[in-house]
Design an enzyme around this catalytic site. Sequence first.
Site, PDB file in Angstrom:
ATOM      1  N   TYR A  64       0.814  -1.211   0.000  1.00  0.00           N
ATOM      2  CA  TYR A  64       0.000   0.000   0.000  1.00  0.00           C
ATOM      3  C   TYR A  64       0.851   1.265   0.000  1.00  0.00           C
ATOM      4  O   TYR A  64       0.383   2.334  -0.337  1.00  0.00           O
ATOM      5  CB  TYR A  64      -0.964   0.018   1.207  1.00  0.00           C
ATOM      6  CG  TYR A  64      -2.027  -1.064   1.159  1.00  0.00           C
ATOM      7  CD1 TYR A  64      -2.070  -1.987   0.126  1.00  0.00           C
ATOM      8  CD2 TYR A  64      -2.996  -1.166   2.147  1.00  0.00           C
ATOM      9  CE1 TYR A  64      -3.037  -2.982   0.081  1.00  0.00           C
ATOM     10  CE2 TYR A  64      -3.970  -2.158   2.106  1.00  0.00           C
ATOM     11  CZ  TYR A  64      -3.981  -3.064   1.073  1.00  0.00           C
ATOM     12  OH  TYR A  64      -4.937  -4.042   1.033  1.00  0.00           O
ATOM     13  N   LYS A  97       3.517 -15.510   2.373  1.00  0.00           N
ATOM     14  CA  LYS A  97       3.463 -16.237   1.103  1.00  0.00           C
ATOM     15  C   LYS A  97       4.906 -16.558   0.745  1.00  0.00           C
ATOM     16  O   LYS A  97       5.438 -16.149  -0.298  1.00  0.00           O
ATOM     17  CB  LYS A  97       2.753 -15.353   0.059  1.00  0.00           C
ATOM     18  CG  LYS A  97       2.389 -16.037  -1.235  1.00  0.00           C
ATOM     19  CD  LYS A  97       1.218 -16.995  -1.116  1.00  0.00           C
ATOM     20  CE  LYS A  97       0.989 -17.688  -2.442  1.00  0.00           C
ATOM     21  NZ  LYS A  97       0.218 -18.929  -2.332  1.00  0.00           N
ATOM     22  N   ASP A 157     -11.062  -8.716   7.215  1.00  0.00           N
ATOM     23  CA  ASP A 157     -12.452  -8.579   6.771  1.00  0.00           C
ATOM     24  C   ASP A 157     -13.120  -9.949   6.669  1.00  0.00           C
ATOM     25  O   ASP A 157     -14.294 -10.110   6.991  1.00  0.00           O
ATOM     26  CB  ASP A 157     -12.542  -7.860   5.416  1.00  0.00           C
ATOM     27  CG  ASP A 157     -12.687  -6.356   5.590  1.00  0.00           C
ATOM     28  OD1 ASP A 157     -12.247  -5.839   6.631  1.00  0.00           O
ATOM     29  OD2 ASP A 157     -13.246  -5.697   4.683  1.00  0.00           O
TER      30      ASP A 157
END
Length: 380
Positions: A155, A206, A266
Site C-alpha cells: 500500500y 506467502k 475482513d
Amino acid sequence: MLKVELKEPMSNSIQIAALAGDGIGPEVMREAIKVLRVAEKKFSLSLQITEAPVGWAGIDAAGAALPDATLALCKKSDAILFGSVGLPDRDPTIPKEQRPERAALLRLRKEFGLFANLRPVRLSKHLAHACPLQPERQGEGIDILVVRELTGGMYFGQPKLTEEIGDGRRRAIDTMVYTTPEIERIAHVGFRAARSRRKKLTSIDKANVLENGILWREVVTRVGKEYPDVELEHMFVDNGAMQLMLRPTQFDVMLCENMFGDILSDEAAALAGSLGMLPSASLGATSGELTFGVYEPAGGTAPDIAGKNLANPLAQILSAAMMLEFSFGQAKAANAIHEAVQRVIADGLRTGDIYTPLDTKAKKVGTREMGDAVAAAVAS
Ligand code: NAD
C-alpha cells in the site's frame, strides 16, 4: 480482555479528536460519544472531545479530505476516534491522491507512524446465528486477534504508478517492500499480544512465492525466540483464508503484513456476524510504548444504509472502549463498555445487520436505540 501494553491511567483532562467522516460515520460517532459521556461521568474522567471534519465532510467544509485545522487538532490530541471516509459515488470525481482514503486515512497512518493495527474478532455466543458457519465449526467460541502491519508493504511501497507503454497499452505497478525493522516491530506487538491471550501466534505469509514472504518468515522466527512461551506457527495466506472458514477456533493471534491483514481481517469479520461489530486500533509507538492511536470501526461508510438509522454503532462504541484502554489506561471504563455491549446483545437488541427472525428473542432496533441501550447499561 485484549491487552498489549497498558499505560498508567491518564486521569487529568484527556483530549480526543472525534473525526466522524462520511456515510454512517456521523451516526455511529454520535452514539459512541454518547456512551463515552456516560463512562466519563461514571468513572470520573475528564474527556475533552472535539469534533472535526474529515473525508468528504472535510472537502466540503475546507477543501481537503484532511483539512489543516483537523490535522492540527489531531496533533494536539491524546488520541483520535475516527469514523470512516469515502463515498464511492463521489471518490472518482477527484484525483486519486486527493480522495479521502488516501488523503485522510493513509496520511494519518503515515503522519502518526501507526504501524500496528489490532482487530479483535469475537463472536458473542448470543450472535451464533449471525455467523455464517455452522455451530459445530464455531466450537466454544471464536476469539481471534488480527495484528496487521499498517505502514509498509504494497500500500505504500514505491514505485506506485500507472504508465503508458505504447500502442494504447498501460501498465500498473505496485511495489511490495518490507525492511527487517518493520517486520521486527510488528512481530513484537503480535507476540506480546499472544502472551496476554492464549499464547499462540500464527504468522501469515506467502514464503513459497514472495521474497517478502521469505524475509517475513525468517524475521518472525527470529523474534519468536524471545517469546519461548508463545507457540509460533507459519501459514501461507491462501491456506489461512481457508482455515478461517474451516476451523477458526485454531487461531489466537494472526500476524499479517499490510495487504494480507486487510483481506483476512475482513474475512474474519464475517465470522463475528457483521463488520458493524468490529472495532480496531491503529497504534504508533512513543518511547517504545504503544500509545498514540486512531480508533475506528473495521467497516467503511456503508453508503447503502447511511442516514437511515440502520447502522450498527457497536463497532464505533467498542473502538471508543479500545481507546480508553490502550491510549488512556482506563481499563475499568473500557470493561464497563464491553460488558454493556454484551448485555444489550444478550437482551436481544439487534440492528438489521445482525438480526435474523430465526432468533425469537431478537428485537430489531435502530442506530440510536442501540446506542441508548449501551449508554444505559454503562450507567447502571
Ligand atoms: P463498507 O464497509 O462501507 O460496507 C460493506 C457492507 O457492510 C455494506 O453492506 C454495509 O452496509 C455493511 N456495513 C458496514 N458497516 C456497517 C455497520 N456499522 N452497520 C451495518 N452494516 C454495516 O464497505 P464498502 O461498501 O466496500 O465501502 C464503502 C465506502 O467506504 C467506500 O468509499 C470505501 O472506500 C470506504 N471505506 C472506508 C474505510 C475507512 O474509512 N476506514 C474502510 C473501508 C471502506
